[in-house]
Design a protein around this motif. Structure first.
Motif, PDB file in Angstrom:
ATOM      1  N   ASP A  81      15.310  84.292  63.148  1.00  0.00           N
ATOM      2  CA  ASP A  81      14.843  83.031  62.568  1.00  0.00           C
ATOM      3  C   ASP A  81      15.932  81.969  62.672  1.00  0.00           C
ATOM      4  OD1 ASP A  81      13.142  81.286  61.012  1.00  0.00           O
ATOM      5  OD2 ASP A  81      14.573  81.583  59.386  1.00  0.00           O
ATOM      6  N   TYR A  82      15.543  80.763  63.051  1.00  0.00           N
ATOM      7  CA  TYR A  82      16.516  79.669  63.081  1.00  0.00           C
ATOM      8  C   TYR A  82      15.964  78.396  62.439  1.00  0.00           C
ATOM      9  CZ  TYR A  82      13.870  78.414  67.343  1.00  0.00           C
ATOM     10  OH  TYR A  82      12.892  78.108  68.242  1.00  0.00           O
ATOM     11  N   ARG A  83      14.782  78.509  61.814  1.00  0.00           N
ATOM     12  CA  ARG A  83      14.190  77.355  61.138  1.00  0.00           C
ATOM     13  C   ARG A  83      13.954  77.586  59.645  1.00  0.00           C
ATOM     14  NH1 ARG A  83      12.054  73.258  64.003  1.00  0.00           N
ATOM     15  NH2 ARG A  83      11.942  73.429  66.289  1.00  0.00           N
ATOM     16  N   GLY A  84      13.862  78.817  59.236  1.00  0.00           N
ATOM     17  CA  GLY A  84      13.467  79.108  57.860  1.00  0.00           C
ATOM     18  C   GLY A  84      14.610  79.132  56.862  1.00  0.00           C
ATOM     19  N   PHE A  85      15.641  78.327  57.092  1.00  0.00           N
ATOM     20  CA  PHE A  85      16.789  78.324  56.182  1.00  0.00           C
ATOM     21  C   PHE A  85      16.385  77.678  54.849  1.00  0.00           C
ATOM     22  CE2 PHE A  85      17.035  75.110  59.527  1.00  0.00           C
ATOM     23  CZ  PHE A  85      16.920  73.935  58.805  1.00  0.00           C
ATOM     24  N   ASN A  86      17.068  78.105  53.785  1.00  0.00           N
ATOM     25  CA  ASN A  86      16.739  77.614  52.441  1.00  0.00           C
ATOM     26  C   ASN A  86      17.806  76.667  51.900  1.00  0.00           C
ATOM     27  OD1 ASN A  86      18.817  79.358  52.031  1.00  0.00           O
ATOM     28  ND2 ASN A  86      17.759  80.694  50.558  1.00  0.00           N
ATOM     29  N   PHE A  87      18.482  75.971  52.796  1.00  0.00           N
ATOM     30  CA  PHE A  87      19.494  75.007  52.369  1.00  0.00           C
ATOM     31  C   PHE A  87      19.196  73.663  53.031  1.00  0.00           C
ATOM     32  CE2 PHE A  87      21.064  77.520  55.949  1.00  0.00           C
ATOM     33  CZ  PHE A  87      21.289  76.542  56.906  1.00  0.00           C
ATOM     34  N   GLY A  88      19.810  72.628  52.509  1.00  0.00           N
ATOM     35  CA  GLY A  88      19.629  71.299  53.061  1.00  0.00           C
ATOM     36  C   GLY A  88      20.950  70.571  53.140  1.00  0.00           C
ATOM     37  N   PRO A  89      20.936  69.327  53.552  1.00  0.00           N
ATOM     38  CA  PRO A  89      22.183  68.554  53.623  1.00  0.00           C
ATOM     39  C   PRO A  89      22.760  68.323  52.220  1.00  0.00           C
ATOM     40  CG  PRO A  89      20.379  67.494  54.839  1.00  0.00           C
ATOM     41  CD  PRO A  89      19.770  68.560  54.009  1.00  0.00           C
ATOM     42  N   GLU A  90      24.056  68.350  52.137  1.00  0.00           N
ATOM     43  CA  GLU A  90      24.738  68.076  50.876  1.00  0.00           C
ATOM     44  C   GLU A  90      25.532  66.781  51.045  1.00  0.00           C
ATOM     45  OE1 GLU A  90      27.064  71.435  49.811  1.00  0.00           O
ATOM     46  OE2 GLU A  90      25.347  72.799  49.656  1.00  0.00           O
ATOM     47  N   ILE A  91      25.124  65.753  50.320  1.00  0.00           N
ATOM     48  CA  ILE A  91      25.718  64.427  50.458  1.00  0.00           C
ATOM     49  C   ILE A  91      26.705  64.195  49.317  1.00  0.00           C
ATOM     50  CG2 ILE A  91      25.269  61.960  50.628  1.00  0.00           C
ATOM     51  CD1 ILE A  91      22.435  62.665  51.554  1.00  0.00           C
ATOM     52  N   GLU A  92      27.934  63.941  49.680  1.00  0.00           N
ATOM     53  CA  GLU A  92      28.960  63.666  48.674  1.00  0.00           C
ATOM     54  C   GLU A  92      28.685  62.298  48.042  1.00  0.00           C
ATOM     55  OE1 GLU A  92      33.863  63.409  48.424  1.00  0.00           O
ATOM     56  OE2 GLU A  92      32.830  63.600  50.349  1.00  0.00           O
ATOM     57  N   PRO A  93      28.647  62.222  46.706  1.00  0.00           N
ATOM     58  CA  PRO A  93      28.350  60.931  46.072  1.00  0.00           C
ATOM     59  C   PRO A  93      29.476  59.928  46.273  1.00  0.00           C
ATOM     60  CG  PRO A  93      28.976  62.563  44.424  1.00  0.00           C
ATOM     61  CD  PRO A  93      28.835  63.299  45.726  1.00  0.00           C
ATOM     62  N   THR A  94      29.107  58.664  46.357  1.00  0.00           N
ATOM     63  CA  THR A  94      30.085  57.581  46.481  1.00  0.00           C
ATOM     64  C   THR A  94      30.149  56.850  45.140  1.00  0.00           C
ATOM     65  OG1 THR A  94      29.562  57.305  48.822  1.00  0.00           O
ATOM     66  CG2 THR A  94      30.698  55.489  47.743  1.00  0.00           C
ATOM     67  N   ASP A  95      31.257  57.036  44.408  1.00  0.00           N
ATOM     68  CA  ASP A  95      31.377  56.449  43.071  1.00  0.00           C
ATOM     69  C   ASP A  95      32.550  55.475  43.017  1.00  0.00           C
ATOM     70  OD1 ASP A  95      33.556  58.148  43.148  1.00  0.00           O
ATOM     71  OD2 ASP A  95      32.647  59.648  41.849  1.00  0.00           O
ATOM     72  N   ASP A  96      32.723  54.858  41.862  1.00  0.00           N
ATOM     73  CA  ASP A  96      33.790  53.869  41.692  1.00  0.00           C
ATOM     74  C   ASP A  96      35.169  54.479  41.903  1.00  0.00           C
ATOM     75  OD1 ASP A  96      31.992  51.876  41.194  1.00  0.00           O
ATOM     76  OD2 ASP A  96      32.132  51.991  39.008  1.00  0.00           O
ATOM     77  N   GLU A  97      35.328  55.742  41.535  1.00  0.00           N
ATOM     78  CA  GLU A  97      36.630  56.389  41.688  1.00  0.00           C
ATOM     79  C   GLU A  97      37.043  56.453  43.152  1.00  0.00           C
ATOM     80  OE1 GLU A  97      38.820  60.670  40.660  1.00  0.00           O
ATOM     81  OE2 GLU A  97      36.818  60.204  39.859  1.00  0.00           O
ATOM     82  N   ARG A  98      36.100  56.753  44.035  1.00  0.00           N
ATOM     83  CA  ARG A  98      36.420  56.811  45.459  1.00  0.00           C
ATOM     84  C   ARG A  98      36.706  55.414  46.004  1.00  0.00           C
ATOM     85  NH1 ARG A  98      32.677  59.510  49.252  1.00  0.00           N
ATOM     86  NH2 ARG A  98      34.591  59.596  50.488  1.00  0.00           N
ATOM     87  N   VAL A  99      35.966  54.420  45.537  1.00  0.00           N
ATOM     88  CA  VAL A  99      36.228  53.048  45.960  1.00  0.00           C
ATOM     89  C   VAL A  99      37.622  52.627  45.504  1.00  0.00           C
ATOM     90  CG1 VAL A  99      35.514  50.637  45.727  1.00  0.00           C
ATOM     91  CG2 VAL A  99      33.782  52.430  45.975  1.00  0.00           C
ATOM     92  N   ASP A 100      37.967  52.956  44.243  1.00  0.00           N
ATOM     93  CA  ASP A 100      39.296  52.613  43.730  1.00  0.00           C
ATOM     94  C   ASP A 100      40.399  53.258  44.563  1.00  0.00           C
ATOM     95  OD1 ASP A 100      38.191  51.125  41.701  1.00  0.00           O
ATOM     96  OD2 ASP A 100      38.268  52.739  40.204  1.00  0.00           O
ATOM     97  N   LYS A 101      40.174  54.479  45.003  1.00  0.00           N
ATOM     98  CA  LYS A 101      41.174  55.178  45.800  1.00  0.00           C
ATOM     99  C   LYS A 101      41.421  54.454  47.120  1.00  0.00           C
ATOM    100  CE  LYS A 101      42.274  59.670  47.852  1.00  0.00           C
ATOM    101  NZ  LYS A 101      41.805  61.058  48.095  1.00  0.00           N
TER     102      LYS A 101
END
Length: 474
Positions: free
Chosen positions: A120-140
């Motif tokens: 099987d190469y389509r039946g995976f049970n995971f999806g994309p994981e998007i790192e959140p963009t918050d004020d702390e990252r902008v400040d950095k």
């Protein structure tokens, strides 16, 4: 011609090939003719010496050996066509019977492209994981921009502290005698970065400009200079200059220097949008990697040793390139780490096996999914290669060759089949945010170290076994 085709381990087949006696007799006659033409035999014109005379001149087995060699080569080629086999390398030959008046029988062991059994190469049970963009990252990011635009100002009203930019002079001694490399009149350093011997810079904290200090430090056991490893040395140090970093104020004047931003808020919005876009791109890359790992883990394939060996060489060449970019000669590196090329190949092998399996599995999925790459797309990649590597004609010639074009085509097929699976997953999950396509951004299949290494050693892409060179037995 009778052929028995028997599958064997490690993606090989054994062909037992039997020819009637007259084929050997015919080849013996041909061998007599061409050997007599190139052999000088006293009393005979070229091409006229009879077989008994030739055998006395060349040895009793010379004519039979020549006939066997030519007959084996011709019959092997015919067998490959008849059995529809594309060999990965020259075959190993075993002559079973080569006697006049009897059938000529020989066996060849041929390494072939392995059978890939997909899971099987389509039946995976995971999806994309998007790192959140918050004020702390902008400040950095803003802090980094301010740091990049900082200025250095002389320190006159306080002693040295971590983070200061200092200029020092020092004299190092062992048993009262200076040692090589242990003294300098001027050396810049950032206090606290431990550029020198561990513990050295800590003795400078609290020192005023123009002041001196003396102290002992012990060199670590793994220090690069063997004569100093584990040894204690005495240092006399003068603090000659001291500066501190002054960050610019975060105001409209600062952001105007960075670009066409109306104010600080506009800068923050721009940084946020760029970070968010980068997060989506990384999420798609990581999602693609997980899909590949899932597909490869569920597939079964017996890896041919020749493909793994070739990939080890590719990885070795990539490693040589990494060392060269750092100005390190491979021989010097091997001496420093006390290893041989064989040791490196042993270390590379697990990664090579994984890489070969991945390439084969993705190529098989591309076959199943019917992913094709137009010639125009391959040509566009070649054109990019000409521009990027204009100073390297050997590399450009590789990309223009049939083998190089196959590498480009296979690389594009593999990337596109994964991108297709991702796009179809996104269609099936409409609530998920859209992800940028990997090929929407800049990039090229030839712009990576593996492509350069393949070109360097003339490697064949495991996912596109070529038959551009004549197959031979031997």
């Amino acid at each position: 011609m009778q052929i028995t085709n028997t599958p064997a381990p490690n993606s090989t087949v054994v062909l037992e090939i039997e020819l009637p006696p007259e084929r050997l007799e015919k080849q013996l006659a041909e061998s007599v003719r061409h050997l007599s033409r190139r052999t000088r035999v006293p009393g005979f014109r070229p091409g006229k010496a009879p077989r008994p005379v030739l055998e006395r001149a060349l040895g009793p087995a010379a004519i039979l050996d020549d006939a066997v060699e030519h007959l084996t080569e011709a019959a092997y080629r015919d067998a490959l066509v008849q059995e529809d086999i594309v060999p990965l390398a020259n075959a190993d030959v075993e002559v079973v019977q080569a006697e006049e008046g009897k059938p000529f029988i020989f066996k060849v062991t041929v390494q072939v492209r392995p059978e890939v059994t997909l899971g099987d190469y389509r039946g995976f049970n995971f999806g994309p994981e998007i790192e959140p963009t918050d004020d702390e990252r902008v400040d950095k990011v803003i802090d980094e921009l301010r740091d990049q635009n900082a200025t250095l100002a002389a320190v006159e009203d306080r002693p040295a502290k971590d983070g200061d930019y200092a200029v020092i002079g020092f004299v190092g001694t062992r048993d009262g005698e200076p040692f090589e490399g242990g003294s300098t009149d001027r050396m810049p350093l950032i206090l606290g970065h431990e550029r020198l011997v561990p513990g050295f810079e800590a003795n400078l904290i609290g020192l005023d400009v123009g002041a001196s200090t003396e102290f002992d430090v012990t060199f670590p056991e793994d220090y690069g200079e063997p004569t100093l490893s584990g040894q204690t040395a005495h240092f006399a140090v003068d603090l000659k200059e001291l500066r501190e970093k002054i960050l610019p104020d975060l105001d409209d004047d600062f952001v105007h220097q960075l670009g066409d931003f109306a104010d600080v808020s506009a800068l923050r919005t721009d940084i946020h949008d760029r970070l968010a876009a980068n997060a989506l791109d990384r999420a798609r890359h990581a999602f693609a990697d997980r899909i590949i790992e899932y597909a490869v883990a569920n597939a079964t394939v017996e890896l041919p040793e020749i493909l793994v060996d070739q990939e080890v060489e590719v990885m070795h060449d990539e490693f040589r390139g990494t060392l060269a970019r750092q100005g390190i000669e491979e021989a010097a590196y091997l001496t420093a780490v006390d290893k041989t090329e064989a040791d490196l190949h042993t270390e590379f092998r697990p990664g090579a096996e994984k890489r070969v399996k991945t390439l084969l599995v993705l190529s098989k999925i591309a076959d199943v999914e019917g992913v094709e790459v137009p010639d125009a797309d391959v040509q566009a990649e070649i054109d990019r290669g000409r521009d990027r590597y204009a100073a390297d004609p050997k590399l450009v010639a590789y990309f223009e060759s049939e083998r190089g074009q196959a590498f480009i085509r296979s690389s594009l097929r593999r990337s596109r089949v994964v991108e297709t699976i991702i796009d179809q997953w996104l269609v099936a999950h409409p609530d998920h945010p859209p992800l940028p396509h990997l090929e929407d951004g800049p990039g090229s299949t030839i712009g990576n170290e593996q492509a350069e290494a393949n070109a360097s050693i003339g490697a064949t892409d495991p996912g596109s076994i070529l038959s551009d060179e004549p197959a031979t037995a031997g």
